[in-house]
Structures are given as structure tokens and as C-alpha cells.
Write a protein that holds these residues in place. Structure first.
Motif, PDB file in Angstrom:
ATOM      1  N   ALA A 462       0.814  -1.215   0.000  1.00 50.45           N
ATOM      2  CA  ALA A 462       0.000   0.000   0.000  1.00 50.45           C
ATOM      3  C   ALA A 462       0.849   1.266   0.000  1.00 50.45           C
ATOM      4  O   ALA A 462       0.311   2.365  -0.120  1.00 50.45           O
ATOM      5  CB  ALA A 462      -0.928  -0.001   1.220  1.00 50.45           C
ATOM      6  N   PRO A 483      -4.279  -0.555   4.110  1.00 49.53           N
ATOM      7  CA  PRO A 483      -4.264  -1.245   2.816  1.00 49.53           C
ATOM      8  C   PRO A 483      -5.610  -1.851   2.433  1.00 49.53           C
ATOM      9  O   PRO A 483      -5.840  -2.165   1.262  1.00 49.53           O
ATOM     10  CB  PRO A 483      -3.207  -2.344   3.012  1.00 49.53           C
ATOM     11  N   PRO A 486     -11.062   0.472   0.634  1.00 43.31           N
ATOM     12  CA  PRO A 486     -11.269   0.544  -0.822  1.00 43.31           C
ATOM     13  C   PRO A 486     -10.774   1.871  -1.395  1.00 43.31           C
ATOM     14  O   PRO A 486     -10.853   2.922  -0.724  1.00 43.31           O
ATOM     15  CB  PRO A 486     -12.789   0.401  -0.972  1.00 43.31           C
ATOM     16  N   ASP A 487     -10.280   1.825  -2.614  1.00 45.86           N
ATOM     17  CA  ASP A 487      -9.688   3.017  -3.218  1.00 45.86           C
ATOM     18  C   ASP A 487     -10.675   4.171  -3.314  1.00 45.86           C
ATOM     19  O   ASP A 487     -10.308   5.333  -3.091  1.00 45.86           O
ATOM     20  CB  ASP A 487      -9.149   2.680  -4.613  1.00 45.86           C
ATOM     21  N   ASP A 488     -11.939   3.891  -3.666  1.00 44.77           N
ATOM     22  CA  ASP A 488     -12.897   4.989  -3.812  1.00 44.77           C
ATOM     23  C   ASP A 488     -13.190   5.642  -2.464  1.00 44.77           C
ATOM     24  O   ASP A 488     -13.339   6.867  -2.357  1.00 44.77           O
ATOM     25  CB  ASP A 488     -14.185   4.505  -4.467  1.00 44.77           C
ATOM     26  N   ARG A 490     -11.065   5.717   0.055  1.00 48.29           N
ATOM     27  CA  ARG A 490      -9.824   6.420   0.380  1.00 48.29           C
ATOM     28  C   ARG A 490      -9.787   7.788  -0.301  1.00 48.29           C
ATOM     29  O   ARG A 490      -9.476   8.812   0.328  1.00 48.29           O
ATOM     30  CB  ARG A 490      -8.649   5.546  -0.092  1.00 48.29           C
ATOM     31  N   ARG A 491     -10.112   7.807  -1.609  1.00 44.86           N
ATOM     32  CA  ARG A 491     -10.074   9.069  -2.347  1.00 44.86           C
ATOM     33  C   ARG A 491     -11.112  10.063  -1.829  1.00 44.86           C
ATOM     34  O   ARG A 491     -10.840  11.257  -1.688  1.00 44.86           O
ATOM     35  CB  ARG A 491     -10.301   8.793  -3.842  1.00 44.86           C
ATOM     36  N   MET A 570      -3.067   8.407   3.862  1.00 48.52           N
ATOM     37  CA  MET A 570      -3.685   7.739   2.711  1.00 48.52           C
ATOM     38  C   MET A 570      -3.556   8.539   1.423  1.00 48.52           C
ATOM     39  O   MET A 570      -3.893   8.046   0.352  1.00 48.52           O
ATOM     40  CB  MET A 570      -5.172   7.478   2.991  1.00 48.52           C
ATOM     41  N   SER A 571      -3.090   9.772   1.508  1.00 44.92           N
ATOM     42  CA  SER A 571      -3.047  10.613   0.306  1.00 44.92           C
ATOM     43  C   SER A 571      -1.835  10.281  -0.546  1.00 44.92           C
ATOM     44  O   SER A 571      -0.870   9.693  -0.093  1.00 44.92           O
ATOM     45  CB  SER A 571      -3.003  12.080   0.705  1.00 44.92           C
TER      46      SER A 571
END
Length: 571
Positions: A462, A483, A486-488, A490-491, A570-571
Motif C-alpha cells: 500500500a 491497505p 477501498p480506493d474509492d 480512500r479518495r 492515505m493521500s
């Protein structure tokens, strides 16, 4: 080369003044001198070039020639630039002592003669050495005789004055000639390995030449498995079966490297062919060492199959006892164990990552201070699918408890010396991620250690970067959770908190994001943060107030501090 060949070379313009019956003498080197007695610098067989500055009167010729004959030189060549015609007293002295004498025309520089002799002698010596190397290669191929790569590297040193080393893909010293000394200067091996990996991935034709900061030039030749060379000596084309794919992504990370302290850019084909032949010879030894790991790999695979299948600890322990003589030479007591998991992923796929990960893990786990076949005595690495797994025995330490963060291998320490060369080898389209478990003291803990190492590797995956590692101690932290977000999600989370600050920084250059990072890193201490940022406390308070205004959060509240901290991670 023979004196007769020198006389027949039109570009040298040599004229024979005496010694026609001695033209079959062999020239082993060349020296330019105007000393009255240069014999201490001669070893025999040289062509001596002189401008005759040593000659003050005719009586000087006889003792000079006598000293040259005692030193065993092949011939004398006198220049016509200073005195014009060569003096009769020198011609007569050479005739009395049967020493061939040449006149060098004033239009021909001594450097031209020297360069020609050196090139010819070096080429012939390389041809003789090539025959020795070929015999040595046949000996090593048919059995253990031959002495390994050190012997042929010593031949390069003694016969061609070449300092050479064999390096691993991470720059670790495997072998070196006696002439090369104990090893390369600190850090040079890793730099050369990085240059070789980057050049190999780019497809540039070899040998690759690198000039370092101290202006030393090295020529780099890859050593590939299966006894292959990067080029066949006969026609120069790539050897078949060397690479697995158009760019060799799978094998380039495991290639050894022959580094020679010389610039091969202007070498004759004969010498290049010799060096590629040497790489084939070294490849035989590499394959032999690799084969020695076969039993350990099989035993490691059997143990890990039992662990993953959920076999009873007693069954796993029994299998470890059977494997102990091979896996644990020199261990007197039952060791502790660590599990290390590695994975190599390539953008776009197309190359199986398991074998490459296994080769890299075996390399990373080798003791960098050791050399020779004993390097791999305690390595037990196998691969299943896309990941490689290592069982690492550790000496049991009195008072050490299971899971101690201070015991055993540390993830980042494993990568300290190999990160740069491996990043070059992954070349922007591959990743190596590695996870390390805590130490366990018995077979009962191996299954948990394997899962722990796998979780740690996912934490490493990650992170940004081409070569990343994580250890067991990080699994008790918030980083274990990141890790699996989920990516969405996180964004969305980071955008909601940080985008207003990024936009404000873009428009006003206010450095709110760096200020937020420093404030959290200083645990909310105004004075420490202001000192770190070299700001007045009032300026810091203004910036923090602007952050709170733009985001609607309160940095005096623990919950908001935690949200900002996670968003930054996370950025």
C-alpha cells in the motif's frame, strides 16, 4: 608478436640497421627511455625506444647496449628526430652484441609505435588466455575441478592487467581477482549493479561502460544462467534462451555481473570475445551454486505445504527435525523462526513473479559479509504462485520472548543496501514488496508467522515506491487497516479533508498542508512546531486557524486530529 612483423608494418616506417638474423625474436612489451641505465625497469622481451639523449659521446654506446642485452630486451629502436642519422658507434655496438637495431623516422612518433605494439601484444596475450579460459570452462562443466571464478579472474589480472570482480544483482561481492584487492570501495558495487540493471532493462547493447565520480571507468558484462553469455563469441548475437520475454523482466533481476576496471569501448573483438567467454565460465559456477539450493528449496516447500494445509504442529515439527541437518548446519539447539514473504509484480503482467521473487529473496537474505558457497547454507526459500516464502532460522537467545519486535530480521534493514539497484532493475514497471513476521520459537507458531508476514507484505504494497517492506511491529498500528480501505473510499475521505487546503495553497502559496503535517508530527505543540517551521507562534496560530476555517474541523479535538492524520497517510 615478432620483430619481423614490426618491420613489415608500413605505417611504422621502421628501418633495420642491424640484427637481420634475430628478427624472429618475440616482443612482449614496449618502453620509451633516455636513461643511461633503464635496466631496473625492464623485465625482458621489450622493444626499447630511445631518442639518444643519454649519448654524450661515442664511448657511451657500448655500455648502454651491454646493459640492454643483460636486461634481455628484444630490440632497440632509435629515433632520428634529434641527431638525424643514427651514430655508427651505436650501430657497431648493437652488431657486436647481436641486438637488433631499428631507426625510427623523424615523422613517426614514439607514441605511434608504442600504441601498435601494445595493441598487438595485448591481442595475442588475450588469444593465449582465451585458450586457458576455454580449457577451464570445460573442466568446470564436467566436474568440480577448476577452482571457481576466482581462478579465471586471477588470470585476467596476471595476463591482461585487468582488475575484475563478480557481483550479485544487488552489488554484493561474490568473487574478485587477487590483483583487484579485497573488494570495491563502499557503495561502488551497488552503483555498478544499478547501472547494469538499468542498462539491461533499456535494451542497450553491452558491454555497459560507467564512469564514477572519481573518474574510474568500469565495463559491465552480465553473467546469465545456464552457461549462457550475453553474446556468443563467434558472431556477437544474443544467445538464445537467455531472456524470458521481450525485455527480460523475469531474469534480469537475478543476473550476476562481471565488472572490469577498464573502458572496453575501444577494445578489439578478440578481447571482447574473451571477456564474454569469461562470463560463460562464471555462469557455470553460478548454476552450480544455484543447484546446491535445490534440496533446501524442496524441504522448505514441504514444510510450508504442511503449514498452509493446517497440519498438526507435531507433524510440522517432525518434518523440521528431518530437514534440520540441511536447513540448520551449525545450529546446536532448536532455533527460533521467522517467515519472510516477497512478491514481484509487473505492470501489464505477462511474467510469472514467483521465480523472480524467490531469486531476490535468496539474494536479500544472504549475509553480505560472507563470500563463497557457504553464503546460502541457511537459506530455505520456495515460491508458490506469485509469492516467495523464506523460512529463516535464528539462534535462540536466552530470555527472548516470542514476537519480540527487537529480535531477528527487521524489514527496512533488509532493504537498506539493495533498494537502489533493485529499483533500477524494476525500471518503472515493476514492484518488489516484502513482509517480515515476528520470531516464533516452535512449529506451533509457524502458521501464524506466515499469515503475519503476508499481512505485513500487503501493508508494504500500500506504500509508494518500487521497493517496499513492512514488519510485524506495524501490524499493531493503524497502518494495518489502511491497505484494506477501498480506493474509492480512500479518495473520497482524503478529498473531503485535504482538497480545500490544497486549493488554498495553490492560490496563495500558504503552505497549509506542510504546516498541518508538522503540527500533527509535533503532537500539537505550538512551540515545537513553530521552531521546526522557523515561524513565530502567532503565524503558526494564524495558519492553524485558517486550516480549521477551511475544513470545519477543530485541531484541539483528538477525533479531528486523527482524521487529518489518516487522510495524510492515505493521500
Amino acid at each position: 608478436m615478432r620483430l619481423r612483423a614490426l618491420l613489415e608494418t608500413d605505417t611504422l616506417g621502421l628501418r633495420l640497421l642491424g640484427g637481420e638474423d634475430e628478427l624472429d625474436r618475440t616482443v612482449h612489451g614496449v618502453m620509451t627511455t633516455d636513461l643511461k641505465d633503464p635496466s631496473r625497469y625492464l623485465s625482458g622481451g621489450e622493444l626499447v625506444l630511445t631518442g639518444l639523449a643519454w649519448r654524450r659521446d661515442p664511448a657511451d654506446s657500448e655500455p648502454f647496449v651491454r646493459r640492454m642485452v643483460r636486461a634481455g630486451i628484444a630490440a632497440l629502436a632509435a629515433g632520428e628526430a634529434e641527431l638525424g642519422d643514427i651514430p655508427d658507434d651505436l650501430i657497431a655496438a648493437c652488431a657486436r652484441h647481436r641486438l637488433p637495431l631499428f631507426a625510427v623516422h623523424e615523422s613517426v612518433a614514439f607514441a605511434t609505435v608504442t600504441e601498435h605494439v601494445v595493441r598487438k601484444v595485448s591481442g595475442e596475450r588475450a588469444g593465449d588466455l582465451a585458450a586457458v579460459v576455454d580449457r577451464h570452462r570445460r573442466m568446470m562443466t564436467s566436474g568440480p575441478a577448476g577452482g571457481g571464478p576466482d581462478v579465471v579472474l586471477d588470470l585476467l589480472g596476471t595476463d591482461l592487467d585487468l582488475r575484475a570482480w563478480v557481483l550479485s544483482p544487488t552489488g554484493r561481492l561474490i568473487a574478485g581477482s587477487k590483483a583487484a584487492g579485497p573488494g570495491l570501495p563502499a557503495g561502488v558495487g551497488a552503483r555498478l549493479a544499478a547501472e547494469q540493471l538499468a542498462a539491461a532493462r533499456s535494451g542497450r547493447p553491452g558491454p555497459h561502460r560507467v564512469t564514477l565520480d572519481d573518474r574510474t571507468t568500469y565495463s559491465l558484462f552480465p553473467v546469465r544462467g545456464g552457461g549462457h553469455s550475453a553474446r556468443t563469441p563467434r558472431d556477437g548475437r544474443d544467445a538464445p534462451g537467455v531472456q524470458d520475454g521481450p525485455d527480460g523482466r523475469g531474469t534480469v533481476l537475478s543476473d550476476w555481473l562481471l565488472a572490469v576496471e577498464a573502458d572496453a569501448g575501444d577494445w578489439a573483438e578478440e578481447r571482447l570475445d574473451l571477456l564474454y567467454g569469461v562470463t560463460q565460465l562464471i555462469a557455470v559456477e553460478r548454476d552450480r551454486r544455484d543447484a546446491a539450493r535445490t534440496v533446501r528449496r524442496r524441504l522448505a516447500h514441504e514444510v510450508l505445504e504442511l503449514v498452509q494445509a493446517g497440519a498438526a504442529p507435531a507433524e510440522v515439527a517432525a518434518r523440521l527435525r528431518v530437514a534440520a541437518p540441511v536447513l540448520l548446519p551449525g545450529f546446536g539447539a532448536a532455533p527460533h523462526w521467522q517467515v519472510v514473504v516477497a512478491r514481484v509484480d509487473w505492470d501489464g503482467g505477462g511474467v510469472e513473479g514467483g521465480p523472480a521473487a524467490q531469486a531476490l529473496l535468496e539474494e536479500i537474505l544472504v549475509d553480505p559479509a560472507s563470500t563463497g558457497p557457504e553464503q546460502s547454507d541457511r537459506l530455505a526459500v520456495t515460491h508458490t504462485g506469485e509469492e516467495a516464502i523464506a523460512l529463516v532460522p535464528l539462534p535462540a537467545v536466552a530470555g527472548e520472548h516470542e514476537g519480540s519486535a527487537e529480535s531477528g530480521l527487521l524489514a527496512e534493514t533488509l532493504l537498506e543496501s539493495v533498494r537502489d539497484p533493485l529499483t533500477a532493475g524494476l525500471d518503472g514497471d515493476g514492484r518488489l514488496t516484502l513482509g517480515v513476521s515476528a520470531a516464533v520459537h516452535s512449529a506451533e507458531g509457524l502458521r501464524g508467522a506466515l499469515e503475519e508476514a503476508r499481512h505485513a507484505r500487503r501493508v508494504a504494497a500500500a506504500r509508494p515506491g518500487r521497493v517496499c517492506a513492512a514488519g510485524h511491529h506495524e501490524l499493531a498500528s493503524h497502518v494495518l487497516l489502511l491497505p484494506f480501505v477501498p480506493d474509492d473510499v480512500r479518495r473520497a475521505f482524503t478529498a473531503r479533508l485535504l482538497d480545500p487546503l490544497r486549493e488554498y495553497d495553490r492560490r496563495h502559496r500558504a503552505e497549509l498542508i506542510p504546516t498541518l503535517e508538522a503540527f500533527l508530527d509535533c503532537d500539537g505543540s505550538w512551540t515545537r512546531c513553530a521552531s521546526r517551521l522557523h515561524l513565530h507562534v502567532n503565524t503558526l496560530r494564524y495558519r492553524v486557524g485558517r486550516i480549521e476555517q477551511l475544513t470545519g474541523r477543530d485541531l484541539s479535538r483528538l477525533e479531528d486530529k486523527l482524521d487529518f492524520f489518516l487522510a495524510l497517510r492515505m493521500s
